[in-house]
Design an enzyme around this catalytic site. Sequence first.
Site, PDB file in Angstrom:
ATOM      1  N   LYS A  40      38.223  41.322   4.081  1.00 18.35           N
ATOM      2  CA  LYS A  40      38.570  40.605   5.290  1.00 18.35           C
ATOM      3  C   LYS A  40      40.034  40.160   5.271  1.00 18.35           C
ATOM      4  O   LYS A  40      40.626  39.857   6.291  1.00 18.35           O
ATOM      5  CB  LYS A  40      37.697  39.346   5.422  1.00 18.35           C
ATOM      6  CG  LYS A  40      36.239  39.581   5.475  1.00 18.35           C
ATOM      7  CD  LYS A  40      35.509  38.227   5.570  1.00 18.35           C
ATOM      8  CE  LYS A  40      34.026  38.423   5.357  1.00 18.35           C
ATOM      9  NZ  LYS A  40      33.313  37.116   5.272  1.00 18.35           N
ATOM     10  N   GLY A  41      40.605  40.088   4.066  1.00 21.00           N
ATOM     11  CA  GLY A  41      41.893  39.418   3.880  1.00 21.00           C
ATOM     12  C   GLY A  41      43.041  39.892   4.743  1.00 21.00           C
ATOM     13  O   GLY A  41      43.909  39.106   5.105  1.00 21.00           O
ATOM     14  N   ASP A 100      46.333  42.979  -6.594  1.00 23.93           N
ATOM     15  CA  ASP A 100      46.200  42.148  -7.788  1.00 23.93           C
ATOM     16  C   ASP A 100      46.019  43.093  -8.987  1.00 23.93           C
ATOM     17  O   ASP A 100      46.974  43.654  -9.494  1.00 23.93           O
ATOM     18  CB  ASP A 100      44.999  41.221  -7.556  1.00 23.93           C
ATOM     19  CG  ASP A 100      44.731  40.265  -8.693  1.00 23.93           C
ATOM     20  OD1 ASP A 100      45.667  39.967  -9.443  1.00 23.93           O
ATOM     21  OD2 ASP A 100      43.579  39.810  -8.845  1.00 23.93           O
ATOM     22  N   LYS A 128      50.851  40.993  -6.885  1.00 24.19           N
ATOM     23  CA  LYS A 128      50.782  40.197  -8.119  1.00 24.19           C
ATOM     24  C   LYS A 128      50.854  41.182  -9.290  1.00 24.19           C
ATOM     25  O   LYS A 128      49.847  41.490  -9.919  1.00 24.19           O
ATOM     26  CB  LYS A 128      49.435  39.472  -8.127  1.00 24.19           C
ATOM     27  CG  LYS A 128      49.493  38.010  -8.515  1.00 24.19           C
ATOM     28  CD  LYS A 128      48.117  37.476  -8.806  1.00 24.19           C
ATOM     29  CE  LYS A 128      47.391  36.973  -7.599  1.00 24.19           C
ATOM     30  NZ  LYS A 128      46.050  36.433  -7.951  1.00 24.19           N
ATOM     31  N   VAL A 150      46.108  32.510  -5.071  1.00 23.03           N
ATOM     32  CA  VAL A 150      46.730  32.055  -3.824  1.00 23.03           C
ATOM     33  C   VAL A 150      45.734  32.153  -2.661  1.00 23.03           C
ATOM     34  O   VAL A 150      44.853  33.013  -2.666  1.00 23.03           O
ATOM     35  CB  VAL A 150      48.006  32.871  -3.496  1.00 23.03           C
ATOM     36  CG1 VAL A 150      49.137  32.501  -4.430  1.00 23.03           C
ATOM     37  CG2 VAL A 150      47.746  34.379  -3.554  1.00 23.03           C
ATOM     38  N   ASP A 156      41.307  34.034   0.799  1.00 25.66           N
ATOM     39  CA  ASP A 156      40.308  32.970   0.669  1.00 25.66           C
ATOM     40  C   ASP A 156      39.958  32.642  -0.776  1.00 25.66           C
ATOM     41  O   ASP A 156      40.243  33.410  -1.696  1.00 25.66           O
ATOM     42  CB  ASP A 156      39.008  33.390   1.363  1.00 25.66           C
ATOM     43  CG  ASP A 156      38.235  34.422   0.526  1.00 25.66           C
ATOM     44  OD1 ASP A 156      38.847  35.425   0.106  1.00 25.66           O
ATOM     45  OD2 ASP A 156      37.038  34.206   0.264  1.00 25.66           O
TER      46      ASP A 156
HETATM   47  P1  IMP Z   1      42.404  44.031  -6.896  1.00 24.15           P
HETATM   48  O1  IMP Z   1      41.419  45.130  -6.813  1.00 24.15           O
HETATM   49  O2  IMP Z   1      42.296  43.248  -8.171  1.00 24.15           O
HETATM   50  O3  IMP Z   1      43.829  44.452  -6.612  1.00 24.15           O
HETATM   51  O4  IMP Z   1      41.949  42.969  -5.818  1.00 24.15           O
HETATM   52  C1  IMP Z   1      42.482  42.889  -4.554  1.00 24.15           C
HETATM   53  C2  IMP Z   1      41.626  41.993  -3.689  1.00 24.15           C
HETATM   54  O5  IMP Z   1      41.235  40.820  -4.412  1.00 24.15           O
HETATM   55  C3  IMP Z   1      42.415  41.518  -2.491  1.00 24.15           C
HETATM   56  O6  IMP Z   1      42.158  42.336  -1.377  1.00 24.15           O
HETATM   57  C4  IMP Z   1      41.918  40.113  -2.286  1.00 24.15           C
HETATM   58  O7  IMP Z   1      40.817  40.146  -1.411  1.00 24.15           O
HETATM   59  C5  IMP Z   1      41.434  39.660  -3.645  1.00 24.15           C
HETATM   60  N1  IMP Z   1      42.439  38.814  -4.332  1.00 24.15           N
HETATM   61  C6  IMP Z   1      43.236  39.148  -5.360  1.00 24.15           C
HETATM   62  N2  IMP Z   1      44.018  38.125  -5.742  1.00 24.15           N
HETATM   63  C7  IMP Z   1      43.715  37.113  -4.917  1.00 24.15           C
HETATM   64  C8  IMP Z   1      44.219  35.760  -4.783  1.00 24.15           C
HETATM   65  O8  IMP Z   1      45.115  35.281  -5.490  1.00 24.15           O
HETATM   66  N3  IMP Z   1      43.648  35.025  -3.785  1.00 24.15           N
HETATM   67  C9  IMP Z   1      42.667  35.500  -2.974  1.00 24.15           C
HETATM   68  N4  IMP Z   1      42.190  36.740  -3.069  1.00 24.15           N
HETATM   69  C10 IMP Z   1      42.700  37.547  -4.026  1.00 24.15           C
END
Ligand code: IMP
Length: 174
Positions: A40-41, A100, A128, A150, A156
């Site tokens: 949803k972000g 992330d 990140k 964050v 969220d």
């Molecule tokens: P990844 O697969 O670890 O890159 O995760 C990405 C997803 O995790 C993003 O689309 C966000 O929904 C969530 N996410 C990662 N870091 C954060 C954060 O600091 N705050 C909130 N959601 C996060």
Amino acid sequence: MNKLKVLITREEIERKVAELADELRRDYQDKHPLLIGILKGSFVFMSDLIRKLNIPVEIDFVKLSSYGAGKEPSDKIKQVQGVKTSIKDRHVLVIEDIVDRGRTVRFLLDYLGRRKPASLKLCTMFDKPSRRVTEVPIDYLGFTVPDAFVVGYGLDLNEEFRYLPDLCVLEDQE
Ligand code: IMP
């Protein structure tokens, strides 16, 4: 108890969205791109971006799960809701809120890449990099953020704080 500290203000975000839109307009002017947001972000960023872009675009959304409840990600990414539009021979731009560990976007880029788009690029508002576990090529980036959880501007914690206009860090309070 959690305390919110502003990391990136709404004004900085607004200026950055305008910069990204200028760059994207130059690159996609005559391509009628398909923008695919990751729910949803990314919905806040997507809606700001398309209104600043000022060129014809098509939009779609995909819902993937990575984070369960709380701050820790789960290792398995599974596609929940797929892309409705055919992407073959389309110029596809994935819109993400934050990269992330990189697994979410990596999964989606691989999934979309197999469907033979004319081009496939990634635009993320936040990055990140310190947490990355898999390589992700970011073509358009808003801000690099430190290794902190964050919230705000669509992001969220347990479905809270998405509505905040600034990007904030959640600090634990005694
Ligand atoms: P990844 O697969 O670890 O890159 O995760 C990405 C997803 O995790 C993003 O689309 C966000 O929904 C969530 N996410 C990662 N870091 C954060 C954060 O600091 N705050 C909130 N959601 C996060």
